[in-house]
Enzyme design. Structure first.
Site, PDB file in Angstrom:
ATOM      1  N   HIS A 289      -1.411  -0.087 -13.231  1.00 42.04           N
ATOM      2  CA  HIS A 289      -1.260  -0.488 -11.826  1.00 42.04           C
ATOM      3  C   HIS A 289      -2.450   0.101 -11.075  1.00 42.04           C
ATOM      4  O   HIS A 289      -2.517   1.312 -10.862  1.00 42.04           O
ATOM      5  CB  HIS A 289       0.063   0.023 -11.266  1.00 42.04           C
ATOM      6  CG  HIS A 289       1.255  -0.529 -11.978  1.00 42.04           C
ATOM      7  ND1 HIS A 289       2.432   0.174 -12.125  1.00 42.04           N
ATOM      8  CD2 HIS A 289       1.453  -1.722 -12.590  1.00 42.04           C
ATOM      9  CE1 HIS A 289       3.296  -0.566 -12.793  1.00 42.04           C
ATOM     10  NE2 HIS A 289       2.728  -1.718 -13.091  1.00 42.04           N
TER      11      HIS A 289
ATOM     12  N   GLU B  53      -2.658   2.865  -8.290  1.00 41.26           N
ATOM     13  CA  GLU B  53      -2.155   4.207  -8.609  1.00 41.26           C
ATOM     14  C   GLU B  53      -3.336   5.069  -9.074  1.00 41.26           C
ATOM     15  O   GLU B  53      -3.440   5.475 -10.235  1.00 41.26           O
ATOM     16  CB  GLU B  53      -1.044   4.099  -9.644  1.00 41.26           C
ATOM     17  CG  GLU B  53       0.153   3.331  -9.090  1.00 41.26           C
ATOM     18  CD  GLU B  53       1.185   2.916 -10.127  1.00 41.26           C
ATOM     19  OE1 GLU B  53       1.087   3.370 -11.287  1.00 41.26           O
ATOM     20  OE2 GLU B  53       2.080   2.128  -9.783  1.00 41.26           O
TER      21      GLU B  53
ATOM     22  N   HIS C 127       0.981   6.990 -14.301  1.00 40.06           N
ATOM     23  CA  HIS C 127       1.290   6.127 -13.153  1.00 40.06           C
ATOM     24  C   HIS C 127       1.442   6.948 -11.872  1.00 40.06           C
ATOM     25  O   HIS C 127       1.350   8.176 -11.884  1.00 40.06           O
ATOM     26  CB  HIS C 127       2.587   5.357 -13.415  1.00 40.06           C
ATOM     27  CG  HIS C 127       2.446   4.233 -14.388  1.00 40.06           C
ATOM     28  ND1 HIS C 127       2.247   2.927 -14.008  1.00 40.06           N
ATOM     29  CD2 HIS C 127       2.461   4.242 -15.746  1.00 40.06           C
ATOM     30  CE1 HIS C 127       2.151   2.164 -15.076  1.00 40.06           C
ATOM     31  NE2 HIS C 127       2.282   2.937 -16.147  1.00 40.06           N
TER      32      HIS C 127
ATOM     33  N   GLU D 163       4.710  10.068 -14.055  1.00 39.73           N
ATOM     34  CA  GLU D 163       4.608   9.605 -12.674  1.00 39.73           C
ATOM     35  C   GLU D 163       4.132  10.735 -11.766  1.00 39.73           C
ATOM     36  O   GLU D 163       4.679  11.838 -11.788  1.00 39.73           O
ATOM     37  CB  GLU D 163       5.972   9.106 -12.182  1.00 39.73           C
ATOM     38  CG  GLU D 163       6.524   7.903 -12.948  1.00 39.73           C
ATOM     39  CD  GLU D 163       5.911   6.579 -12.531  1.00 39.73           C
ATOM     40  OE1 GLU D 163       5.098   6.566 -11.577  1.00 39.73           O
ATOM     41  OE2 GLU D 163       6.254   5.552 -13.163  1.00 39.73           O
TER      42      GLU D 163
END
Length: 375
Positions: free
Chosen positions: A167, A170, A260, A336
């Site tokens: 992504h 990010e 991410h 994350e």
């Protein structure tokens, strides 16, 4: 100077509705180039030096992850090197950014950007080390290079894979990879030397160069969410996954980390593979070794807040870490990092930023080594 707002640069993204007075600027989030995703913004404001500036993002409440605006503060910079947080409010519909610029030119963004030029510079710096080389895997949809860094001896017994920025918005993910590479290539780092005695690392710093340059949050130039393409990637719509997936099958994989950023949760955490059918006690034990070691390596990492194991049940094997965990029966995690701040160790000036992501990348070597030693 008259007020001017521009976004025609690397990763730039905004739509101007009205920009005649500093205290009454109206903007809209611009969607990803080929998908109905609204979230990432990055723009330059000129002509507002020493004036109280109020910028209202009118469609923030319709963003793809509107909860991301709760307790969020935008980042700003005068030189695109030093970034800081500015006053930001969200009423459920409109996000308002307030700031009094000290210069005629100032940049605002969703998170500290990681530019294409910095990406190329990172690849260039890596090749100064005798321990690493940069390998071309193929082309993106737009024809950009998709590069992988190989650190260590490819004949090593263990194979570690790290990928980032599926992504593209990010950006904290590539900042983390920069920290990983800095630490791995430091000849005075004993953890790095111990890792390289056991393993070779395959690292893709930017899985989505086109989306990154276009200013997309989640998709590539064909509108594909790469982290839903791992079962059936194609050269037409997801060549980035196609090439990386094929390379992983060629090399094998003993540890896989997919980096991410999370829009809503102000914490650092991992999502594991425990929801997979056939997830063994050995996989559970090895996964816990990585997690426990990461907790010791960095107080920024925590395990109390994260995703429920059922979050991705419907399309679980389309995700990188789940596909790899299922296929190779190895420790396979999604890491994350926050867009906001780490509420366990908040920083009023910068929140979570590139520098903290770099430090987390350096610290991640410890759980990587622990994972290799557990085998």
């Amino acid at each position: 100077m008259t007020i001017k707002i521009s976004q025609n640069f690397d990763a730039g993204a905004i739509e101007v509705v009205k920009a005649e007075q500093c205290d009454a600027i109206e903007l809209n989030l611009r969607k990803d180039s080929h998908a109905d995703i609204w979230q990432w913004f990055y723009f330059r404001l000129q002509g507002a030096r020493d004036q109280e500036t109020v910028m209202r993002v009118l469609n923030a409440g319709k963003a793809t992850y509107a909860k991301g605006w709760e307790n969020y503060r935008a980042v700003a910079s005068y030189d695109r090197e030093t970034w800081f947080r500015v006053e930001t409010e969200f009423d459920g519909e409109v996000m308002t950014i307030r700031h009094t610029p000290e210069s005629d030119s100032v940049y605002y963004a969703y998170f500290e950007p990681y530019s294409w030029e910095r990406h190329l510079a990172l690849l260039g710096s890596v090749e100064h080390s005798p321990l690493a080389r940069v390998v071309d895997l193929g082309n993106t949809v737009d024809g950009r290079d998709l590069n992988m860094v190989v650190v260590g001896d490819p004949t090593a017994e263990k194979k570690v894979w790290i990928i980032a920025r599926q992504h593209p918005g990010e950006t904290m993910a590539e900042w983390l990879v920069e920290g990983v590479l800095d630490a791995l290539l430091d000849p005075a780092n004993p953890i790095a030397r111990s890792i390289l005695d056991k393993a070779v690392l395959y690292i893709v710093p930017n899985m989505n160069p086109d989306g990154a340059y276009r200013g997309n949050l989640r998709t590539n130039a064909a509108g594909a969410n790469l982290n839903r393409e791992w079962m059936t990637p194609s050269l037409e719509t997801s060549p980035e996954v196609f090439h990386v997936k094929n390379k992983i099958h060629e090399t094998g994989c003993d540890l896989f980390l997919d980096i991410h950023g999370d829009e809503a949760l102000p914490y650092v955490f991992v999502a594991g593979s425990e929801m997979l059918a056939g997830f063994t006690e050995e996989q559970a034990r090895d996964q816990q070794v990585f997690v426990d070691s990461f907790c010791l390596a960095s107080p920024d990492f925590q395990t109390k807040v994260g995703y429920a194991a059922s979050k991705y049940n419907e399309d679980v094997l389309k995700l990188a870490s789940k596909y790899i965990g299922h296929t190779f029966k190895c420790v396979s995690l999604t890491l994350e990092l926050p867009f906001k701040d780490n509420d366990n160790l908040p920083d009023a000036e910068v929140g979570w930023d590139g520098a903290r992501s770099v430090k987390l990348g350096e610290a991640m070597l410890q759980p990587i080594l622990a994972s290799l030693n557990a085998k």
